[in-house]
Design a protein around this motif. Structure first.
Motif, mmCIF file in Angstrom:
data_model
loop_
_atom_site.group_PDB
_atom_site.id
_atom_site.type_symbol
_atom_site.label_atom_id
_atom_site.label_comp_id
_atom_site.label_asym_id
_atom_site.label_seq_id
_atom_site.Cartn_x
_atom_site.Cartn_y
_atom_site.Cartn_z
ATOM 1 N N ASN A 1 0.830 -1.211 0.000
ATOM 2 C CA ASN A 1 0.000 0.000 0.000
ATOM 3 C C ASN A 1 0.859 1.254 0.000
ATOM 4 O O ASN A 1 0.591 2.206 -0.721
ATOM 5 C CB ASN A 1 -0.926 0.015 1.215
ATOM 6 N N ASP A 2 1.920 1.255 0.835
ATOM 7 C CA ASP A 2 2.800 2.430 0.908
ATOM 8 C C ASP A 2 3.523 2.670 -0.409
ATOM 9 O O ASP A 2 3.666 3.804 -0.854
ATOM 10 C CB ASP A 2 3.834 2.266 2.035
ATOM 11 N N ILE A 3 3.989 1.583 -1.015
ATOM 12 C CA ILE A 3 4.771 1.753 -2.253
ATOM 13 C C ILE A 3 3.874 2.185 -3.410
ATOM 14 O O ILE A 3 4.318 2.918 -4.302
ATOM 15 C CB ILE A 3 5.586 0.473 -2.595
ATOM 16 N N THR A 4 2.604 1.775 -3.367
ATOM 17 C CA THR A 4 1.671 2.170 -4.438
ATOM 18 C C THR A 4 1.600 3.693 -4.552
ATOM 19 O O THR A 4 1.509 4.238 -5.655
ATOM 20 C CB THR A 4 0.265 1.595 -4.155
ATOM 21 N N GLU A 5 1.665 4.377 -3.407
ATOM 22 C CA GLU A 5 1.603 5.843 -3.405
ATOM 23 C C GLU A 5 2.767 6.473 -4.172
ATOM 24 O O GLU A 5 2.663 7.585 -4.668
ATOM 25 C CB GLU A 5 1.614 6.363 -1.967
ATOM 26 N N LYS A 6 3.891 5.744 -4.246
ATOM 27 C CA LYS A 6 5.069 6.290 -4.935
ATOM 28 C C LYS A 6 5.105 5.913 -6.423
ATOM 29 O O LYS A 6 6.016 6.316 -7.133
ATOM 30 C CB LYS A 6 6.338 5.789 -4.254
ATOM 31 N N LEU A 7 4.165 5.076 -6.852
ATOM 32 C CA LEU A 7 4.168 4.620 -8.243
ATOM 33 C C LEU A 7 3.102 5.381 -9.038
ATOM 34 O O LEU A 7 2.316 6.117 -8.445
ATOM 35 C CB LEU A 7 3.887 3.112 -8.285
ATOM 36 N N ASP A 8 3.064 5.161 -10.349
ATOM 37 C CA ASP A 8 2.015 5.837 -11.120
ATOM 38 C C ASP A 8 1.024 4.813 -11.686
ATOM 39 O O ASP A 8 1.083 3.631 -11.344
ATOM 40 C CB ASP A 8 2.623 6.744 -12.193
ATOM 41 N N ASN A 9 0.144 5.259 -12.572
ATOM 42 C CA ASN A 9 -0.947 4.369 -12.981
ATOM 43 C C ASN A 9 -0.554 3.266 -13.959
ATOM 44 O O ASN A 9 -1.409 2.500 -14.383
ATOM 45 C CB ASN A 9 -2.140 5.180 -13.529
ATOM 46 N N ARG A 10 0.714 3.160 -14.283
ATOM 47 C CA ARG A 10 1.114 2.024 -15.118
ATOM 48 C C ARG A 10 1.213 0.747 -14.256
ATOM 49 O O ARG A 10 1.305 -0.352 -14.781
ATOM 50 C CB ARG A 10 2.435 2.328 -15.820
ATOM 51 N N PHE A 11 1.188 0.956 -12.927
ATOM 52 C CA PHE A 11 1.298 -0.199 -12.025
ATOM 53 C C PHE A 11 -0.087 -0.659 -11.565
ATOM 54 O O PHE A 11 -0.920 0.163 -11.164
ATOM 55 C CB PHE A 11 2.166 0.147 -10.815
ATOM 56 N N ILE A 12 -0.316 -1.971 -11.658
ATOM 57 C CA ILE A 12 -1.631 -2.513 -11.288
ATOM 58 C C ILE A 12 -1.470 -3.642 -10.273
ATOM 59 O O ILE A 12 -0.449 -4.339 -10.261
ATOM 60 C CB ILE A 12 -2.384 -3.054 -12.526
ATOM 61 N N ARG A 13 -2.479 -3.795 -9.446
ATOM 62 C CA ARG A 13 -2.469 -4.877 -8.462
ATOM 63 C C ARG A 13 -2.931 -6.140 -9.179
ATOM 64 O O ARG A 13 -4.009 -6.153 -9.778
ATOM 65 C CB ARG A 13 -3.433 -4.492 -7.334
ATOM 66 N N THR A 14 -2.106 -7.184 -9.151
ATOM 67 C CA THR A 14 -2.499 -8.437 -9.809
ATOM 68 C C THR A 14 -2.830 -9.526 -8.798
ATOM 69 O O THR A 14 -3.444 -10.532 -9.126
ATOM 70 C CB THR A 14 -1.366 -8.951 -10.715
#
Lengths: 425, 236
Positions: free
Chosen positions: B180-193
């Motif tokens: 969850n914390d790292i998601t905040e540092k990424l952009d929308n090219r990253f998806i939860r699989t």
């Protein structure tokens, strides 16, 4: 019965508080707690003892025992240095004291507004503790707090370990002194003499050690300078030999058949490839080329791409003290070992060395490619290595020393190590 | 707009570069700004410090005076890792390999060997590639980590020590954080699989929900695809 229930309830609250302290410690230091299964029963016992102490002992005794208890437990259940444990403990205590005062102020204000609250002091204390712990967890998660901890950590590292321990002893002594008990007051003089004796002994030992160190360093430096001259002479001989050999090979080539010509070309190419690294060593600041030659030589035939870029005009030994020189050699040796080994296992096999003279420092940058997995938190810690051999003691022993600063950055597949060493003043 | 900063002391080479740049600008119908320098000077330093959306440096290595093209590249990289650098030179392979990595040099072009066509090809590649230098930056006590988002393939949670593993093509990194914390540092090219995996969809070539895996463009199959996230993935 009611008293027993109340004691169990208080113990439970204390247990939660202790868990929170370990949590904050883990957040601040990023250091995992070992043997968690054993730790929980110890915390339970610790909570019961603390509840008992709070009930029957004075707050000062209780505080001293608590400080000692946490320092010992943290030393046993983590792998970091005792000095660092003291640093993180101070930060935790400062945070908790701040929150304690804040909670007390709010409680007193509420009491003024709702006087009936005075009848529920036994409930207010545990509730206050729970609120305080929740607030501590929330504050601990804030980035600004981590930034503050990291910045102060760097300053704290500059303080000598012995001074930190003495300050800790003084704090404990001051707390004892705060008690108005006669036999403690009589002990004051003895404690002062004891502490002064410790300081005096440490100072004398340090002076003797540094004198011994200077003598050893002078001998080592003379040996290093001799070795350096030897390496440079060796390098010159090698260059002359290589030059003559290639001239002879070219002579033979002019009368050789095609197969022999091809072989001669390959040989010349190989000699020239080796020459690239060794000739680069001529550019390394005098005093460091010996150590680099020694390290690089073993990797010469392993197809590493090594490039040395020197921007230091003067001799290293003229701009830094013998002690700093020794530290620089030690650090460079360790970092270079790691860099060469890691680069050798990587795809591009790149090692780049850059030497620069700054206003107050000598800056050495070692960049290498690497492959595999790296645990960011464990870098620089004891027993952690990125090169799969050795035990990571080398880097651990250098980090935190005075007069030398090291910074590690990992940028994509590059490992960047910067060594800053103070120049003579 | 792209700003080209050319540092070259030979007039003939400067003319070739000028010609190629004009050609590229017309072919791509893009406005360009060119700044020429013969050596390291105050104006060049101003160009390095200037904040422009996109910059491309074309540097000669052997220059007049004591400061070489490599020194200039080092000065650029002290402040700016986003711009592209092309060297016009004639150096050996080892020299190239090291600086390609260390200074993130786009290319080394030999001055007197197909320079024009090679420079044109390089500049076209720079035009075509996405200007994507977004980074994931993580700071810890002993080391700082900086990875281009485009280089991250996927991120998993290690069950054993509850750390995150950032997987890239050649290297992996273990960090103390939560998904969850790292998601905040990424952009929308990253998806939860999966509940323990975030993936860079730019690198995914196949989603196989029946066998619970996704395949990456480098040929690796990752068995961390959950039907639970199918809707979200397909909506992206």
């Amino acid at each position: 019965m009611n008293n027993l229930l109340l004691t169990i309830f208080y113990s439970f609250i204390v247990f939660l508080s202790q868990i929170v302290i370990f949590y904050i410690f883990n957040q601040f230091s990023k250091e995992p707690i070992k043997m968690k299964k054993i730790l929980i029963p110890i915390i339970i016992i610790g909570s019961l003892v603390e509840t008992f102490l709070t009930t029957y002992l004075s707050p000062v005794y209780n505080c001293i025992i608590c400080i000692s208890y946490f320092l010992i437990i943290l030393k046993i259940f983590t792998t970091i240095k005792f000095k660092d444990i003291i640093f993180y403990s101070i930060n935790i205590w400062l945070l908790l004291i701040f929150l304690d005062i804040f909670t007390m102020l709010i409680y007193n204000a509420l009491q003024l507004i709702f006087p009936v609250l005075s009848n529920y002091v036994f409930v207010a204390r545990p509730v206050g503790t729970i609120i305080m712990n929740v607030a501590a967890i929330i504050i601990t998660k804030q980035k600004i707090i981590h930034k503050f901890i990291n910045n102060t950590y760097n300053y704290f590292q500059k303080i000598d370990s012995s001074i930190v321990y003495i300050l800790l002893l003084f704090t404990l002594y001051y707390m004892l002194g705060a008690l108005s008990i006669s036999h403690i007051r009589n002990l004051k003089l003895l404690i002062i003499i004891f502490l002064l004796a410790i300081i005096l002994t440490i100072t004398i030992i340090k002076i003797l050690l540094s004198k011994y160190e200077i003598i050893t360093l002078k001998t080592t430096n003379q040996l290093l300078i001799k070795n350096n001259e030897f390496y440079l002479k060796l390098l010159d001989d090698y260059h002359i030999l290589k030059h003559n050999l290639i001239s002879q090979l070219l002579g033979i080539k002019s009368i050789a058949n095609n197969k022999a010509k091809k072989l001669i070309d390959e040989l010349i190419k190989e000699y020239n490839a080796n020459f690239q690294t060794t000739s680069d060593l001529r550019d390394v600041p005098s005093g460091l080329n010996g150590i680099i030659y020694e390290k690089v030589y073993n990797f010469n035939k392993k197809e590493l791409n090594i490039l040395i870029d020197n921007k230091i005009a003067s001799k290293v030994l003229e701009v830094i003290t013998p002690r700093s020189y020794n530290l620089l050699c030690e650090a460079l040796g360790v970092v270079l070992d790691n860099a060469l080994e890691a680069a050798y296992k990587s795809k591009d096999k790149v090692v780049y060395l850059n030497f620069r003279e700054m206003q107050e420092n000598i800056k050495v940058t070692i960049i290498n490619t690497f492959s595999g997995i790296i645990d960011l938190e464990k870098l620089g810690q004891k027993n952690y290595t990125t090169k799969n051999i050795g035990h990571g003691i080398g880097l651990y022993s250098i980090i935190g020393r005075r007069k030398i600063k090291m910074k590690t950055t990992i940028k994509n597949n590059l490992f960047i190590n910067e060594i800053l060493i103070e120049k003579k003043k | 707009m792209i700003k080209f900063i050319v540092v070259e002391d030979e007039k003939s080479v400067q003319d070739i570069i000028k010609k190629v740049l004009r050609k590229i600008s017309i072919a791509n119908d893009t406005e360009i700004e060119i700044s020429y320098h013969q050596k390291y000077n105050k104006n060049l330093l101003k160009d390095i410090s200037e904040e422009v959306y996109r910059k491309v440096y074309i540097l000669d290595i052997e220059l007049e005076g004591s400061i070489s093209g490599i020194d200039i590249a080092q000065k650029i990289r002290e402040k700016d890792w986003d711009s592209e650098i092309i060297f016009v030179t004639s150096h050996d392979k080892m020299f190239e390999t090291v600086h390609r990595n260390v200074l993130e040099v786009f290319d080394f072009i030999e001055k007197f060997h197909n320079m024009e066509s090679r420079l044109e090809k390089d500049l076209q590649l720079i035009y075509n590639q996405k200007f994507d230098k977004k980074m994931l930056k993580i700071y810890s006590r002993n080391a700082d980590l900086e990875i281009y988002l485009k280089n991250i393939l996927y991120i998993t949670r290690d069950k054993e020590d509850r750390k995150l593993i950032i997987h890239t093509k050649d290297v992996n990194f273990k960090i103390s954080s939560s998904l969850n914390d790292i998601t905040e540092k990424l952009d929308n090219r990253f998806i939860r699989t999966h509940r323990s995996c975030i993936a860079n969809k730019d690198h995914i070539v196949e989603y196989n929900y029946s066998e619970n895996y996704f395949q990456l463009d480098i040929g690796i199959k990752v068995d961390l695809l959950s039907k639970k996230y199918r809707k979200e993935i397909e909506n992206e």
